[in-house]
Design a protein around this motif. Structure first.
Motif, PDB file in Angstrom:
ATOM      1  N   VAL B  88      27.305  25.627  29.604  1.00  0.00           N
ATOM      2  CA  VAL B  88      28.751  25.509  29.398  1.00  0.00           C
ATOM      3  C   VAL B  88      29.078  24.027  29.521  1.00  0.00           C
ATOM      4  O   VAL B  88      28.609  23.357  30.444  1.00  0.00           O
ATOM      5  CB  VAL B  88      29.560  26.310  30.438  1.00  0.00           C
ATOM      6  CG1 VAL B  88      31.058  26.060  30.260  1.00  0.00           C
ATOM      7  CG2 VAL B  88      29.270  27.800  30.320  1.00  0.00           C
ATOM      8  N   VAL B  89      29.818  23.520  28.547  1.00  0.00           N
ATOM      9  CA  VAL B  89      30.200  22.107  28.596  1.00  0.00           C
ATOM     10  C   VAL B  89      31.704  21.989  28.698  1.00  0.00           C
ATOM     11  O   VAL B  89      32.449  22.878  28.298  1.00  0.00           O
ATOM     12  CB  VAL B  89      29.728  21.347  27.330  1.00  0.00           C
ATOM     13  CG1 VAL B  89      28.227  21.174  27.342  1.00  0.00           C
ATOM     14  CG2 VAL B  89      30.188  22.044  26.060  1.00  0.00           C
ATOM     15  N   TYR B 100      36.595  23.784  27.638  1.00  0.00           N
ATOM     16  CA  TYR B 100      35.260  24.324  27.914  1.00  0.00           C
ATOM     17  C   TYR B 100      34.713  24.982  26.654  1.00  0.00           C
ATOM     18  O   TYR B 100      35.460  25.599  25.884  1.00  0.00           O
ATOM     19  CB  TYR B 100      35.318  25.378  29.018  1.00  0.00           C
ATOM     20  CG  TYR B 100      35.732  24.850  30.364  1.00  0.00           C
ATOM     21  CD1 TYR B 100      34.812  24.207  31.201  1.00  0.00           C
ATOM     22  CD2 TYR B 100      37.030  25.006  30.830  1.00  0.00           C
ATOM     23  CE1 TYR B 100      35.186  23.737  32.452  1.00  0.00           C
ATOM     24  CE2 TYR B 100      37.410  24.543  32.078  1.00  0.00           C
ATOM     25  CZ  TYR B 100      36.484  23.908  32.888  1.00  0.00           C
ATOM     26  OH  TYR B 100      36.865  23.444  34.119  1.00  0.00           O
ATOM     27  N   SER B 101      33.415  24.856  26.451  1.00  0.00           N
ATOM     28  CA  SER B 101      32.799  25.499  25.304  1.00  0.00           C
ATOM     29  C   SER B 101      31.288  25.562  25.531  1.00  0.00           C
ATOM     30  O   SER B 101      30.807  25.319  26.640  1.00  0.00           O
ATOM     31  CB  SER B 101      33.142  24.724  24.025  1.00  0.00           C
ATOM     32  OG  SER B 101      32.648  25.396  22.897  1.00  0.00           O
ATOM     33  N   ASN B 102      30.569  25.886  24.471  1.00  0.00           N
ATOM     34  CA  ASN B 102      29.107  25.897  24.512  1.00  0.00           C
ATOM     35  C   ASN B 102      28.579  24.971  23.429  1.00  0.00           C
ATOM     36  O   ASN B 102      29.196  24.829  22.377  1.00  0.00           O
ATOM     37  CB  ASN B 102      28.541  27.298  24.229  1.00  0.00           C
ATOM     38  CG  ASN B 102      29.137  28.384  25.099  1.00  0.00           C
ATOM     39  OD1 ASN B 102      29.696  29.355  24.592  1.00  0.00           O
ATOM     40  ND2 ASN B 102      29.028  28.224  26.404  1.00  0.00           N
TER      41      ASN B 102
END
Lengths: 381, 137
Positions: B88-89, B100-102
């Motif tokens: 998760v970034v 937040y995302s991937n």
């Protein structure tokens, strides 16, 4: 009345803690009641003396009063978030100083372990925007948010997981000396490094426990406290600030700005400096919070908390013995409440094998979107 | 037929619908205050900076930088079990907003703070497209 004039006006007269661990069959109220009665007995008081009540994590103040037969003049409730421990104690001190009540019971009950509380997944509400917005990406839990903050600290300053290990080991060593702590097996740096990752870079041993228990404190005026069963522990300073406007993401500054403001206010109110502290109680939901707090409150320079803890400063025998009970990591996850009790017990000299010699001042520090600090003193001035 | 999608899905409501409808068209749009120009992630009715209710939904570049990241070993959602440890970034878009995302198409070891990323659009169900990112440097 100025803040300085409020210093030492209110005191802790009694403290109480239940057994910690897995206590099935006890509700949050039940645990709170047990802790409150212990704290009242500690002060030499009974329920009939209570005219102020603040409950936290206990879901319903009305039911709590029904269950205890209390009709306090002053009643408040705070949510079951750790950050509310510091805020609630400050509320009680102000209510007493303002004459809204004379004897205030602060009561915290937590049956999270037995009730199966989870801090990640569908029930997660950490962060103001509501965690569910990020579930599609698998993002959840306060631990992951702290993992990202620590990753950032490591990137900027070269802090490493070994620095976190020092914190976990130091607090566990303290818990070994505390007969009431949940985790009493000694651990090594290697044990920390070998514990499984939860949200990498954080390992299991960077996380606080989840356990049941209750904590209560009895606050009253310094004047009245002097006639009670135990020597008063004076509330010398308190302050708070927040960083809530962008709470859905970790702060850019590791809460340095609100911590600096709280530090300035709390030391000015107490009339003491960092150097006067005999011990520290630092909110340790996760090990990185300890680093951020040491920097934010000025115990070391920004970015230097890793090397600072590596010198052993937080250990018993170090310059600033910290979380002498074992803290949330190894004593009990009482969300800040039990750390305040430990501060009181240190100043009374009741801590047995983990006692800090000649303790005169202890500072509680809480790093979160609401930052707070309380300085306790053995003497009123 | 594709296998049923088992990860959590977003809750689409009247406030955030423009965001999700834009993603279905493979566009990244976020709410911006028409009065003071402050861009935000959350589709609150009022601008947190100035209080205006006047909101526009501009299209963004989709470019940004990894501000931080965590690798999830713990499985909090059953649908992620097969992918753990997954990333998760927290991406800071060039326009300033963080989300937040991937990261897709990269090993966890490559996903580091400071790396440049660009948006890609993952049509996870016929109704829902998720905003994800890929490494570009």
């Amino acid at each position: 009345m100025t803040r300085r004039e409020l210093s030492g006006v209110v005191a802790v007269a009694g403290v109480g803690t239940t057994k910690f661990g897995r206590l099935p069959g006890y509700s949050a109220e039940d645990l709170g009641i047990e802790a409150m009665d212990l704290a009242l007995a500690d002060a030499g008081l009974g329920r009939g003396d209570v005219d102020g009540l603040i409950v936290s994590r206990i879901p319903d103040y009305q039911q709590f009063c029904e269950m205890t037969g209390l009709d306090p003049r002053y009643v408040q409730i705070t949510p079951g978030q750790g950050r509310m421990s510091g805020s609630s104690i400050q509320m009680a001190a102000l209510a007493i100083a303002a004459g809204q009540c004379d004897v205030c019971a602060l009561v915290y009950g937590n049956n999270g372990r037995s009730a199966g509380s989870k801090y990640g997944g569908e029930a997660d509400r950490y962060g103001g925007a509501g965690g569910s917005v990020w579930f599609p990406y698998g993002m959840t839990s306060p631990g992951a948010a702290h993992a990202m903050q620590f990753e950032r600290h490591a990137h900027l300053y070269g802090t490493t997981s070994l620095h976190l290990a020092e914190i976990a080991v130091a607090f566990r060593n303290h818990a070994v000396l505390n007969p009431d702590a949940v985790m009493r097996q000694p651990i090594t740096v290697e044990d920390h490094q070998n514990s499984r990752f939860i949200a990498e870079p954080l390992h299991l041993f960077d996380y606080c426990l989840i356990n049941d228990g209750g904590v209560a404190l009895i606050l009253t005026s310094a004047e009245r406290a002097r006639d009670m069963a135990k020597p008063p522990v004076y509330i010398r300073g308190f302050a708070q600030a927040s960083a809530l406007a962008d709470v859905y993401v970790p702060p850019e500054d590791f809460w340095r700005d609100p911590m600096r403001r709280v530090a300035e206010e709390v030391y000015a109110m107490a009339g003491v400096t960092r150097d006067d502290m005999s011990a520290l109680m630092i909110y340790d939901n996760f090990t990185p919070t300890v680093l951020f707090s040491l920097e934010g409150f000025g115990f070391c320079k920004p970015g230097e908390s890793g090397p600072f803890v590596a010198e052993g400063q937080l250990r018993l025998g170090g310059r600033f013995p910290t979380n002498t009970s074992g803290g949330h990591l190894s004593d009990s996850y009482m969300q800040g409440w039990a750390l305040n009790v430990e501060a009181v017990r240190q100043l009374r000299g009741e801590c047995g094998d983990r006692q800090v010699k000649d303790a005169s001042h202890v500072q509680f520090m809480l790093g979160s979107p609401i930052v707070s600090s309380i300085i306790y003193g053995k003497d009123p001035r | 037929m594709s296998v049923a999608y088992r990860k959590p899905l977003p809750v689409v409501d009247s406030r955030n619908r423009p965001y999700w409808e834009a993603l279905r068209r493979h566009e990244l749009r976020l709410p911006r205050c028409a009065a003071c120009g402050t861009l935000r992630f959350a589709p609150f009715r009022h601008c947190p900076a100035c209080g205006s209710e006047d909101t526009e939904w501009p299209q963004l570049s989709g470019r940004g930088t990894i501000w931080s990241r965590a690798i999830f070993h713990q499985v909090y959602f059953e649908g992620f079990r097969d992918e753990a440890p997954y990333n998760v970034v927290l991406v800071q878009l060039d326009e300033g907003v963080k989300l937040y995302s991937n990261i897709v198409g990269a090993d966890n070891a490559e996903i580091r703070i400071g790396r440049r990323v660009e948006a890609c659009f993952d049509d996870v169900t016929p109704e829902v497209t998720l905003l994800k990112f890929r490494l570009v440097d």
